[in-house]
Design a protein around this motif. Structure first.
Motif, PDB file in Angstrom:
ATOM      1  N   LEU A 184      24.314   7.432  13.440  1.00 21.72           N
ATOM      2  CA  LEU A 184      24.815   6.069  13.565  1.00 21.72           C
ATOM      3  C   LEU A 184      25.398   5.842  14.965  1.00 21.72           C
ATOM      4  O   LEU A 184      25.190   4.775  15.569  1.00 21.72           O
ATOM      5  CB  LEU A 184      25.874   5.802  12.495  1.00 21.72           C
ATOM      6  N   THR A 237      32.698   6.217  14.395  1.00 17.54           N
ATOM      7  CA  THR A 237      31.568   5.279  14.480  1.00 17.54           C
ATOM      8  C   THR A 237      32.049   3.833  14.360  1.00 17.54           C
ATOM      9  O   THR A 237      31.488   2.956  15.001  1.00 17.54           O
ATOM     10  CB  THR A 237      30.510   5.575  13.408  1.00 17.54           C
ATOM     11  N   LEU A 249      31.560  -1.907  21.084  1.00 16.59           N
ATOM     12  CA  LEU A 249      30.314  -2.349  21.715  1.00 16.59           C
ATOM     13  C   LEU A 249      30.239  -3.867  21.777  1.00 16.59           C
ATOM     14  O   LEU A 249      29.736  -4.445  22.742  1.00 16.59           O
ATOM     15  CB  LEU A 249      29.098  -1.847  20.926  1.00 16.59           C
ATOM     16  N   VAL A 268      26.895  -8.922  15.078  1.00 13.70           N
ATOM     17  CA  VAL A 268      25.990  -7.926  14.493  1.00 13.70           C
ATOM     18  C   VAL A 268      26.712  -6.604  14.264  1.00 13.70           C
ATOM     19  O   VAL A 268      26.656  -6.015  13.188  1.00 13.70           O
ATOM     20  CB  VAL A 268      24.751  -7.722  15.385  1.00 13.70           C
ATOM     21  N   VAL A 269      27.456  -6.145  15.306  1.00 15.51           N
ATOM     22  CA  VAL A 269      28.116  -4.849  15.158  1.00 15.51           C
ATOM     23  C   VAL A 269      29.199  -4.910  14.093  1.00 15.51           C
ATOM     24  O   VAL A 269      29.485  -3.906  13.436  1.00 15.51           O
ATOM     25  CB  VAL A 269      28.719  -4.358  16.492  1.00 15.51           C
ATOM     26  N   ASP A 287      30.339 -10.077  19.413  1.00 15.52           N
ATOM     27  CA  ASP A 287      29.042  -9.869  18.761  1.00 15.52           C
ATOM     28  C   ASP A 287      29.221  -9.673  17.253  1.00 15.52           C
ATOM     29  O   ASP A 287      29.859  -8.714  16.816  1.00 15.52           O
ATOM     30  CB  ASP A 287      28.383  -8.635  19.382  1.00 15.52           C
ATOM     31  N   LEU A 324      27.434  -4.335  10.972  1.00 17.05           N
ATOM     32  CA  LEU A 324      27.093  -2.916  10.861  1.00 17.05           C
ATOM     33  C   LEU A 324      28.312  -2.108  10.432  1.00 17.05           C
ATOM     34  O   LEU A 324      28.223  -1.214   9.584  1.00 17.05           O
ATOM     35  CB  LEU A 324      26.588  -2.368  12.204  1.00 17.05           C
ATOM     36  N   TYR A 370      21.892   0.254  20.642  1.00 17.41           N
ATOM     37  CA  TYR A 370      22.136  -1.187  20.534  1.00 17.41           C
ATOM     38  C   TYR A 370      22.855  -1.687  21.776  1.00 17.41           C
ATOM     39  O   TYR A 370      22.552  -2.767  22.307  1.00 17.41           O
ATOM     40  CB  TYR A 370      22.945  -1.486  19.270  1.00 17.41           C
ATOM     41  N   ALA A 371      23.800  -0.869  22.274  1.00 12.54           N
ATOM     42  CA  ALA A 371      24.525  -1.270  23.480  1.00 12.54           C
ATOM     43  C   ALA A 371      23.580  -1.354  24.680  1.00 12.54           C
ATOM     44  O   ALA A 371      23.698  -2.240  25.524  1.00 12.54           O
ATOM     45  CB  ALA A 371      25.634  -0.272  23.767  1.00 12.54           C
ATOM     46  N   PHE A 415      18.496   0.638  12.091  1.00 16.27           N
ATOM     47  CA  PHE A 415      19.707   0.633  11.276  1.00 16.27           C
ATOM     48  C   PHE A 415      19.353   0.747   9.786  1.00 16.27           C
ATOM     49  O   PHE A 415      20.041   1.417   9.029  1.00 16.27           O
ATOM     50  CB  PHE A 415      20.548  -0.618  11.537  1.00 16.27           C
ATOM     51  N   LEU A 470      33.366   2.923  17.788  1.00 16.63           N
ATOM     52  CA  LEU A 470      32.246   2.778  18.717  1.00 16.63           C
ATOM     53  C   LEU A 470      31.551   1.429  18.512  1.00 16.63           C
ATOM     54  O   LEU A 470      31.353   0.658  19.456  1.00 16.63           O
ATOM     55  CB  LEU A 470      31.249   3.913  18.518  1.00 16.63           C
ATOM     56  N   LEU A 471      31.205   1.123  17.253  1.00 12.39           N
ATOM     57  CA  LEU A 471      30.450  -0.104  16.981  1.00 12.39           C
ATOM     58  C   LEU A 471      31.263  -1.334  17.364  1.00 12.39           C
ATOM     59  O   LEU A 471      30.755  -2.260  18.020  1.00 12.39           O
ATOM     60  CB  LEU A 471      30.069  -0.163  15.500  1.00 12.39           C
TER      61      LEU A 471
END
Lengths: 598, 111
Positions: free
Chosen positions: A182, B40, B47, B68-69, B66, B72, A189-190, A137, B43-44
């Motif tokens: 990205l 994106t 997830l 973390v995503v 989560d 991000l 990551y998934a 990342f 998507l993130l």
């Protein structure tokens, strides 16, 4: 060194960021001289730190867990920086070229405000971070830092229509590529629950290959291949180089585009090395490299705008680097990296000499400048020499890198490709130089409508009488650097050991995830051979042939002979941002298909 | 977790690209780039999402989504703001210098 070297990689990123902040704060109050000095000191501090880092990596990979978040039993939530000789070498190259660009800028932009310096320093931070990070990342973040500053620098001459248009196209195409990257990082990551490259690599080893992982690979590589200007992702490069200020072109061509290739190799070996077959990766990269080299060389020969000519020569060389890297052997990787370093020096010097022509003659058009450069004492002899060095004349670094790459491919066809492509790029530059400085051949006929002309570029700097010493100094430093990369055996030796370490995936995973000490790696034979010297001389001779024949059998007649196919190639490079985006999506599908076929 | 958010994310990415390809106005191009980037985000976020989970705050009861995503995505939004602003500024300059924002009429750079 007694001091712990693990603070060096973060320092390499922090120095330019700090310098940029100081400059921003000072810019309103201090004279131009102070701005130049602060920027210069920052770049030199970066060079020193990265030189120490290269020395430190000699005894093993330097791994830094930022903030002390070291892994427990192989898992970590921290961010890791990992520097081997090649990563540190690229960081050093980025700092060194930034310093040269700044010296040149000193007198070049007479009206430049501090924001040019700030942007160049931020750009440097992005490049150093990109070279040293081992977190996927973060790779994306540094890619974006590099890109955003690069768009701004490309469009710097906002008064000029072409300049803003080139910056815009560059921005849209690179951004789209980065978003695909990205998306790929998200999928990884998934699949693995990790973002660090060694962690994802270890998790993928347990998981194995499936369709989703392959999709992630193609998506992640897309953004990096766009940065590396690999066909068919290359369209932005020529447009951006044609309009960007000359010192910025040095950074784009010398280190930013090659860093894209470095990213491709880093990701495909460290992250996917365990699940991707070597044959598949090799096949895909060789096909991409060969197509890029051939198309780049062809278009380079057809240019009359000198900066675009050098830009297409960069594309051709990027293809050659990729063929060298695709061997996935230590000798091939070492050869390609030496080639990149030598090319950075030579190409940088060539760009700066074109910048001198632009400053003095107000044009970068080969036809327009015919006979105009007879009184130029500096570029009259250095430009032809640079052209021959570009073709691989020993003992320049380009020659050594070309020789090592040729030997590592072990294939007659690929060796011929290296010789012909490098000779074509050198020959094109030589042809332009012979016309401009010596007035050889008949006056070129201005008949074609397909290519961009270079006669209405905005003049950068005004030096009718004398070229400032700082500009000559930057050219001399870059040219000498390109020479020393080939002439000093230590460079190739270091990169040989670095390539061994770069490809030592198991050692990388063990050292980053489990704190193992650095394993010893052997070096590779990376030195001049008679075959390499002879092939380098052959390339240089071919380049001279192309140059001398080219002035008589100029663009017009060559184009007339090959009219229909060349017209199609030119039409593809339409400058239309929509066309470029379409090629990007098509290219992504092609890369995916190549991975499946090979 | 259903397949729907992933399909939406893929659709946004591709329709954004399609928009850039077919665009007749540079402002429209920039917005299409932003649309592709929204793919994106979707998507993130999808997830890290799970049904019935609460926000990732310390001390939250039960499972949390989560974080973390989400971090991000925030980073991604910052990137998007920078790039969009920069591209729009360049469009303004193109409009001033060329008098048009139709990419079909911008043919200064070619070959």
């Amino acid at each position: 060194m007694i001091v712990d070297p693990s603070w060096l990689p973060p320092l390499g990123i922090a120095i330019p960021l700090a310098g940029a902040c100081v400059l921003l704060a000072l810019a309103k109050f201090v004279p131009r001289l102070v701005v130049d000095t602060v920027a210069m000191v920052t770049a030199v501090a970066g060079v020193v730190a990265m030189a120490f880092l290269v020395v430190a990596t000699d005894s093993g990979r330097v791994v830094t867990w930022v903030g002390g978040w070291t892994p427990k039993e192989g898992t970590s939530v921290g961010i890791v920086l990992a520097a081997d000789q090649i990563g540190a070498g690229f960081a050093l190259l980025a700092c060194g070229l930034t310093a040269c660009a700044l010296i040149y800028t000193w007198r070049y932009f007479d009206d430049a405000e501090a924001h040019v310096h700030v942007l160049i320093l931020l750009f440097m931070a992005g490049m150093v971070g990109f070279s040293l990070t081992a977190d996927l990342f973060d790779l994306f973040v540094f890619l974006e830092l590099m890109s955003a500053t690069a768009y701004a620098l490309t469009g710097h001459k906002i008064e000029e229509p072409r300049s803003v248009q080139g910056g815009f196209t560059f921005g849209v195409v690179t951004s789209l590529g980065a978003y695909f990257s990205l998306a790929g990082i998200g999928i990884l990551y998934a699949r693995t629950g990790q973002l660090g490259m060694p962690q994802i690599g270890a998790a993928l080893d347990r998981h194995g290959m499936d369709v989703l992982v392959l999709a992630a690979l193609v998506l992640v590589l897309t953004g990096l291949l766009v940065k590396a200007a690999v066909v068919p992702f290359h369209f932005w490069l020529a447009d951006a180089h044609a309009v960007a200020p000359t010192p910025v072109c040095v950074l784009f061509s010398g280190v930013m585009a090659p860093l894209g290739l470095y990213g491709v190799l880093r990701v495909s070996t460290t992250v996917f090395g365990g699940v991707l077959s070597v044959a598949s990766l090799h096949g895909t990269l060789v096909v991409l490299g060969v197509v890029t080299a051939v198309l780049g060389a062809l278009l380079c020969l057809m240019q009359r705008h000198l900066k675009r000519m050098l830009a297409y020569s960069t594309i051709a060389h990027l293809g050659l680097f990729l063929v060298g890297l695709a061997t996935l052997t230590a000798s091939g990787v070492a050869g390609a990296v030496v080639y990149v370093f030598g090319h950075a020096g030579v190409k940088g010097a060539l760009f700066l000499m074109v910048g001198v022509l632009l400053a003095r003659k107000r044009s970068v058009d080969e036809f327009d400048l015919y006979c105009e450069g007879r009184d130029e004492r500096l570029t009259k002899w250095l430009l032809p020499l640079g052209a021959l060095a570009l073709a691989g004349l020993p003992p320049f670094g380009t020659g050594l890198g070309k020789a090592l790459s040729e030997e590592s491919t072990g294939s007659v066809a690929l060796t011929a490709l290296f010789v012909l492509v490098s000779a074509a790029t050198g020959g094109a530059v030589l042809r332009a130089s012979l016309r401009i400085h010596f007035g050889l051949g008949p006056p070129p006929q201005d008949t074609d409508v397909d290519t961009t002309k270079g006669d209405d570029e905005e003049q950068e700097g005004r030096f009718p009488d004398r070229i400032p010493a700082t500009m000559i100094g930057a050219i001399a430093v870059l040219m000498t650097g390109g020479l020393l990369v080939g002439a000093v055996p230590a460079v190739a030796e270091t990169m040989g050991a670095g390539a061994q370490r770069f490809l030592d995936r198991a050692g990388m995973l063990a050292q980053t995830l489990h704190g193992a000490s650095a394993t010893a790696v052997g070096g590779v034979e990376a030195e001049w051979t008679w075959a390499g010297v002879l092939l380098g001389l052959l390339s240089a001779a071919l380049a001279m042939g192309i140059g001398f024949v080219g002035v008589h059998f100029g663009l017009g007649r060559l184009r007339a002979a090959l009219k229909a196919p060349l017209h199609v190639v030119h039409r593809l490079h339409s400058g239309h941002v929509g066309d470029y985006a379409a090629w990007l999506v098509l290219g992504m599908a092609a890369v995916g298909a190549l991975f499946v076929i090979t | 977790m259903t397949l729907l958010p992933y399909l939406v994310a893929g659709w946004l990415l591709l329709i954004g690209c399609f928009g850039v390809v077919r665009s007749r106005d540079l402002i429209h191009t920039v917005v299409c780039v932003a649309v592709a980037q929204s793919g994106t985000y979707v998507l993130l976020l999808s997830l890290g999402f799970q049904y019935g989970a609460s926000a990732p705050v310390q001390g939250a009861p039960g499972p949390v989504v989560d974080p973390v995503v989400q971090a991000l995505t925030l980073t991604d939004i910052v990137v998007s703001a920078t790039v969009t602003a920069l591209l729009l500024a360049l469009v303004i300059q193109i409009a001033k210098r060329q008098g048009t924002v139709d990419p079909d009429e911008l043919d200064e750079l070619r070959g």
